[in-house]
Structure formats: structure tokens, C-alpha cells
Scaffold this active site. Sequence first.
Site, PDB file in Angstrom:
ATOM      1  N   THR A  22      -1.465  -2.578   5.501  1.00  0.00           N
ATOM      2  CA  THR A  22      -1.839  -1.368   6.239  1.00  0.00           C
ATOM      3  C   THR A  22      -2.763  -0.537   5.356  1.00  0.00           C
ATOM      4  OG1 THR A  22       0.313  -1.433   7.304  1.00  0.00           O
ATOM      5  CG2 THR A  22      -0.879   0.667   7.413  1.00  0.00           C
ATOM      6  N   LYS A  60      17.635   0.696   7.626  1.00  0.00           N
ATOM      7  CA  LYS A  60      18.014   0.176   8.939  1.00  0.00           C
ATOM      8  C   LYS A  60      18.769  -1.131   8.740  1.00  0.00           C
ATOM      9  CE  LYS A  60      13.809  -2.275  10.296  1.00  0.00           C
ATOM     10  NZ  LYS A  60      12.943  -2.518  11.406  1.00  0.00           N
ATOM     11  N   CYS A  81       7.346   1.876   5.871  1.00  0.00           N
ATOM     12  CA  CYS A  81       6.114   2.151   6.619  1.00  0.00           C
ATOM     13  C   CYS A  81       5.949   3.596   7.098  1.00  0.00           C
ATOM     14  CB  CYS A  81       6.014   1.195   7.800  1.00  0.00           C
ATOM     15  SG  CYS A  81       5.803  -0.509   7.270  1.00  0.00           S
ATOM     16  N   PHE A  86       2.453  -5.868  12.627  1.00  0.00           N
ATOM     17  CA  PHE A  86       3.360  -4.946  13.317  1.00  0.00           C
ATOM     18  C   PHE A  86       4.816  -5.391  13.257  1.00  0.00           C
ATOM     19  CE2 PHE A  86      -0.791  -4.153  15.115  1.00  0.00           C
ATOM     20  CZ  PHE A  86      -0.846  -2.767  15.157  1.00  0.00           C
ATOM     21  N   THR A 116       0.866  -1.192   0.000  1.00  0.00           N
ATOM     22  CA  THR A 116       0.000   0.000   0.000  1.00  0.00           C
ATOM     23  C   THR A 116       0.902   1.241   0.000  1.00  0.00           C
ATOM     24  OG1 THR A 116      -0.149  -0.258   2.415  1.00  0.00           O
ATOM     25  CG2 THR A 116      -2.034  -1.007   1.126  1.00  0.00           C
TER      26      THR A 116
HETATM   27  N1  LIG Z   1       7.470  -4.267   5.336  1.00  0.00           N
HETATM   28  C1  LIG Z   1       7.151  -4.126   6.607  1.00  0.00           C
HETATM   29  O1  LIG Z   1       8.019  -4.055   7.475  1.00  0.00           O
HETATM   30  C2  LIG Z   1       5.720  -4.024   7.025  1.00  0.00           C
HETATM   31  C3  LIG Z   1       5.378  -4.165   8.390  1.00  0.00           C
HETATM   32  C4  LIG Z   1       4.048  -4.083   8.767  1.00  0.00           C
HETATM   33  C5  LIG Z   1       3.068  -3.853   7.802  1.00  0.00           C
HETATM   34  N2  LIG Z   1       3.422  -3.704   6.491  1.00  0.00           N
HETATM   35  C6  LIG Z   1       2.356  -3.511   5.505  1.00  0.00           C
HETATM   36  O2  LIG Z   1       2.114  -4.748   4.855  1.00  0.00           O
HETATM   37  C7  LIG Z   1       1.796  -4.540   3.481  1.00  0.00           C
HETATM   38  C8  LIG Z   1       2.773  -5.305   2.611  1.00  0.00           C
HETATM   39  O3  LIG Z   1       4.070  -4.771   2.790  1.00  0.00           O
HETATM   40  P1  LIG Z   1       5.382  -5.483   2.232  1.00  0.00           P
HETATM   41  O4  LIG Z   1       6.529  -4.677   2.685  1.00  0.00           O
HETATM   42  O5  LIG Z   1       5.315  -6.926   2.543  1.00  0.00           O
HETATM   43  O6  LIG Z   1       5.143  -5.265   0.642  1.00  0.00           O
HETATM   44  P2  LIG Z   1       6.010  -5.843  -0.560  1.00  0.00           P
HETATM   45  O7  LIG Z   1       6.009  -4.772  -1.594  1.00  0.00           O
HETATM   46  O8  LIG Z   1       7.303  -6.378  -0.054  1.00  0.00           O
HETATM   47  O9  LIG Z   1       5.160  -7.092  -1.081  1.00  0.00           O
HETATM   48  C9  LIG Z   1       3.920  -7.002  -1.698  1.00  0.00           C
HETATM   49  C10 LIG Z   1       3.763  -8.182  -2.632  1.00  0.00           C
HETATM   50  O10 LIG Z   1       2.445  -8.225  -3.126  1.00  0.00           O
HETATM   51  C11 LIG Z   1       2.472  -8.702  -4.470  1.00  0.00           C
HETATM   52  N3  LIG Z   1       1.196  -8.394  -5.128  1.00  0.00           N
HETATM   53  C12 LIG Z   1       0.697  -7.198  -5.484  1.00  0.00           C
HETATM   54  N4  LIG Z   1      -0.536  -7.350  -6.034  1.00  0.00           N
HETATM   55  C13 LIG Z   1      -0.822  -8.662  -5.993  1.00  0.00           C
HETATM   56  C14 LIG Z   1      -1.951  -9.452  -6.374  1.00  0.00           C
HETATM   57  N5  LIG Z   1      -3.051  -8.883  -6.905  1.00  0.00           N
HETATM   58  N6  LIG Z   1      -1.895 -10.783  -6.192  1.00  0.00           N
HETATM   59  C15 LIG Z   1      -0.811 -11.369  -5.664  1.00  0.00           C
HETATM   60  N7  LIG Z   1       0.287 -10.680  -5.259  1.00  0.00           N
HETATM   61  C16 LIG Z   1       0.275  -9.343  -5.427  1.00  0.00           C
HETATM   62  C17 LIG Z   1       3.683  -8.026  -5.054  1.00  0.00           C
HETATM   63  O11 LIG Z   1       4.141  -8.673  -6.212  1.00  0.00           O
HETATM   64  C18 LIG Z   1       4.667  -8.129  -3.880  1.00  0.00           C
HETATM   65  O12 LIG Z   1       5.444  -9.307  -3.962  1.00  0.00           O
HETATM   66  C19 LIG Z   1       1.825  -3.030   3.282  1.00  0.00           C
HETATM   67  O13 LIG Z   1       0.532  -2.523   3.424  1.00  0.00           O
HETATM   68  C20 LIG Z   1       2.703  -2.536   4.401  1.00  0.00           C
HETATM   69  O14 LIG Z   1       2.419  -1.222   4.786  1.00  0.00           O
HETATM   70  C21 LIG Z   1       4.717  -3.811   6.088  1.00  0.00           C
END
Ligand SMILES: NC(=O)c1ccc[n+]([C@@H]2O[C@H](COP(=O)([O-])OP(=O)(O)OC[C@H]3O[C@@H](n4cnc5c(N)ncnc54)[C@H](O)[C@@H]3O)[C@@H](O)[C@H]2O)c1
Length: 432
Positions: free
Chosen positions: A122, A324, A263, A152, A86
Site C-alpha cells: 500500500t 482481530k 492497515c 485487499f 509500508t
Molecule cells: N497485512 C495485511 O493484512 C495487508 C493487507 C493488504 C495490504 N497490505 C499491505 O501490504 C504491504 C505488506 O504488508 P505485510 O503485512 O505483508 O508486511 P510484513 O511486515 O508482514 O512483511 C513485509 C516483509 O518484507 C520484507 N522485506 C522488507 N524489505 C525487503 C527487501 N528489500 N527485500 C526483501 N524483503 C524485504 C520483510 O522482511 C518482511 O518479511 C504493506 O504495504 C501493507 O500495507 C497488508
Amino acid sequence: MKICMVGVGYVGLVSGACFADLGNVVWCVDKDTKKIDMLNNNQIPIFEPGLDELVNKNFNSGRLKFTTNLNLAIKSSDIIFICVGTPTSKKRRSADLQYVFNAVSEISEHINKFKIIVIKSTVPVTTGDKIEKIILKKKKKKLFEVVSNPEFLREGEAIRDFRFPDRIIFGSNSKKVTKKLVSLYDPLIKKGAKFFSTNRRGAELIKYASNAFLATKISYINEMANLCEKTGVNIEDVSLGIGLDKRIGSRFLRAGPAFGGSCFPKDTKAITVAGDLFKTDLSIIKSVIKSNEKRKILLIEKVKKILSHKIKNKKIAFLGVTFKPNTDDMRESSSLSMIPFLLTKGAKITYYDPSGEKKEFSKLKNISFYNNAREACKNVDLVIIHTEWDEFKALNFKKLYKKKKFKIYDMRNLYSVELMKRKGFDYYSIGR
Ligand SMILES: NC(=O)c1ccc[n+]([C@@H]2O[C@H](COP(=O)([O-])OP(=O)(O)OC[C@H]3O[C@@H](n4cnc5c(N)ncnc54)[C@H](O)[C@@H]3O)[C@@H](O)[C@H]2O)c1
């Protein structure tokens, strides 16, 4: 239980592997075929300590499966976690929900019996309501329940955070579904994690409110560091002194560069947009965003000052470029603004990061990656300690320094000012 993770990024892959390790059968689906191929060939697409071992163990046991076939994964699962990205929208400051909405419409095509759709991504408050409307266009209400279970975990400590979370936040209006999720998380609850359930909108907002609060704490201590530099006070004493108050707490009070990562920058922006939408001025968070932007400029100014405003042809080494340690994630890292700026001013950059070379710098000129800190710092004028990787905490600068004198800008306060002075280094740090 039979689970499906849609989106196999930092969150989907780690939580999927951890759920499988608890004994569940987990289908991990991603649109990115390269990623899924890698995972099916025992390769891990991201850098996260301990993840390769955990993924391989559960993949080999048959509990963790990787596929691009959403239909198969949905039909084989009862609980579907949406874990897609997101990011900040390209045009506005709001969260770009296209990946979430696309995933939801695709999922809705394949719902054949009752499914719990869990939003782990998120998302701004009221997104769950919109998701429900999208699915209702294709399926009847009795075939699904949309709930919120924000994540989280922190990159670099993601497995530990999943296994020993401070709390599990859950948002649903259905008692039956809450009961099911409690039993999924039961092994973690038994180990002491608090399960807090509220309504769906409440859970969505808790995630943003938490991240915005933590970002505020960082910006707050960073601004205090600025004042310390002017008044001869040590920021570490201030952090300790205020952190001893239990109402404040000692964590997230370490001064450093502007906060970055996948984030805080995007979530602080998105919550202020949600505030505006609901005619609520979140002025504190808005000023945190401004303060963080200012900080990027401020630290560049500091680098200029350290180099007596002569950047042209200066050789500068960056130790660490990720936002980080213990992650390869470059999203919103302050190095992404610092390095290009210094290059445009004529500097020559070398860098080393334990997570490897970065594609983000591959098109830039006068920048090279080295495989270790010593090589990266050879013959430079300035060493910038940008990221707090463990291996930068006890570097032997003496040998290098004998060959050529250089300045050190420690943006993570890894070394003692007194000790560095005693050893004769031209050493600068933050708020000290
Ligand atoms: N990275 C963090 O530390 C963290 C921690 C807590 C929450 N979040 C939240 O979790 C969510 C994901 O974050 P992330 O860092 O894992 O993202 P990311 O970009 O690493 O991974 C997202 C994945 O989703 C896939 N994707 C997108 N559309 C798709 C679909 N229609 N079908 C199947 N796969 C699809 C992408 O190819 C990608 O591999 C976000 O909303 C983020 O804010 C992230």
C-alpha cells in the site's frame, strides 16, 4: 507464469502461495534469513488459517520457492510483486517508504530483460512515479513497466479473500501489461472476481480511499455506541436498522474497541499526509483518526469505572490480545495501550490468546500468559473479552464464577445482555 514476490510477510506469503496454487512458478524473496529458513523447513512464520497446508503443497510440488537470493529470483521471473511493509514513519504520520525504495533499487540492479514491476504494497498516490524514476537511473524504460495492483486481503481470511476477491484493482498506462495481468488473474476472474483497471495513480488512491472509508464506518458506529450507552438504546439494533439500507450496507457496523491492525491506523494517517501534500484537507479522515485515539482512552475509562476506580492489585484477564481473530498480528492492537496502562496503575494481568504468547508483553512485569481461557480467568476480578475468537463465544463462566465472583467486560458483544443478567453475571458490553 514466472513470478517473484519481494517481501514474504502476510501479503507476500499468502499471495505467493495462492499464485503458485494456480499453477504459476513463484519465487518468494525476503531479507529475513530466519523466515526463509523456516519456510524451507516446512514451518510457517505467521498464523493464518489454512496457510501451512497451501504452502507445503506448493513447496513440495516445486512451484513455490523461498530464497534470500534476489538476483536469482528476479532473473527467473517475468512479473515482480513488491510486497514489503509500508509502516507509519517514526517521525511523521506519513507512510515510511524506505523498504519499498530499497527493494526497488535492489531489484533494478538485477533487471536483465523486460520485467513487470507490480506494487502490491500500500503506497501513497504518486509513489509509482517515484519508483519509475529510481529504476530509470539504472535501466532503460523499455526494460520495465511499473504498475499498481493493491492488495485487499484480510488477515484471518486471507486465502479466501485472495481466491474470491470482490475486485482486483489494477493501475497501468500500458495495454500490453494490463493484458498480461488479466491473464495472470484469469482463474479468479472466471470465478466472478471483477477486474477493474485504471491508471497507476488511480489504483494507488483506491486502496487508501477504501481503507479510510472502512475505518470511517467503524469509528462512526463506535461513536453511535457511545450515544446508545447514554440513551438506553441497543447498538446492535441501530447497526441492523441502518445496515438494512442497501446504500449503507450491514458490514463494518459492529461496535467494539478502537480499530487497530496493520492497515487502518497507518493508512488513515498516510492518506491525510498525502492530502496535505496536495493541499487538500481530508478533514473527515482526520477526525476519524482523532475519534479512534479518543476511543482508546474512553474504553480505559470504562474499565476504571467497572472496577470502581480501584485498579491497584486488581487481577484482570484478557481473552484475546490480537487486533482481530484468526491472526497473530499485534500491530496497533488496542491491547497494546490498555495492558501497559492497567499495569502502571498496579493491576495484575493474565491473558490467553489462541495465537500464542506475545513478545510485545515479554518485558512487562505482572503479566502472565496462560494456555487456555479457563486458567487465565482463574481468581480474577475482571475478565475483558478483547478479541472475537470463536472459542470465546460459548465460554462456560459458571464454574469459575462459583469459586470467585468476577466482572465481565465484553468488548465484542459476544453474549446476550439479558441472558448474562438472568444468569447473575456482572456483565458489561459496548453500546448496550
Ligand atoms: N497485512 C495485511 O493484512 C495487508 C493487507 C493488504 C495490504 N497490505 C499491505 O501490504 C504491504 C505488506 O504488508 P505485510 O503485512 O505483508 O508486511 P510484513 O511486515 O508482514 O512483511 C513485509 C516483509 O518484507 C520484507 N522485506 C522488507 N524489505 C525487503 C527487501 N528489500 N527485500 C526483501 N524483503 C524485504 C520483510 O522482511 C518482511 O518479511 C504493506 O504495504 C501493507 O500495507 C497488508
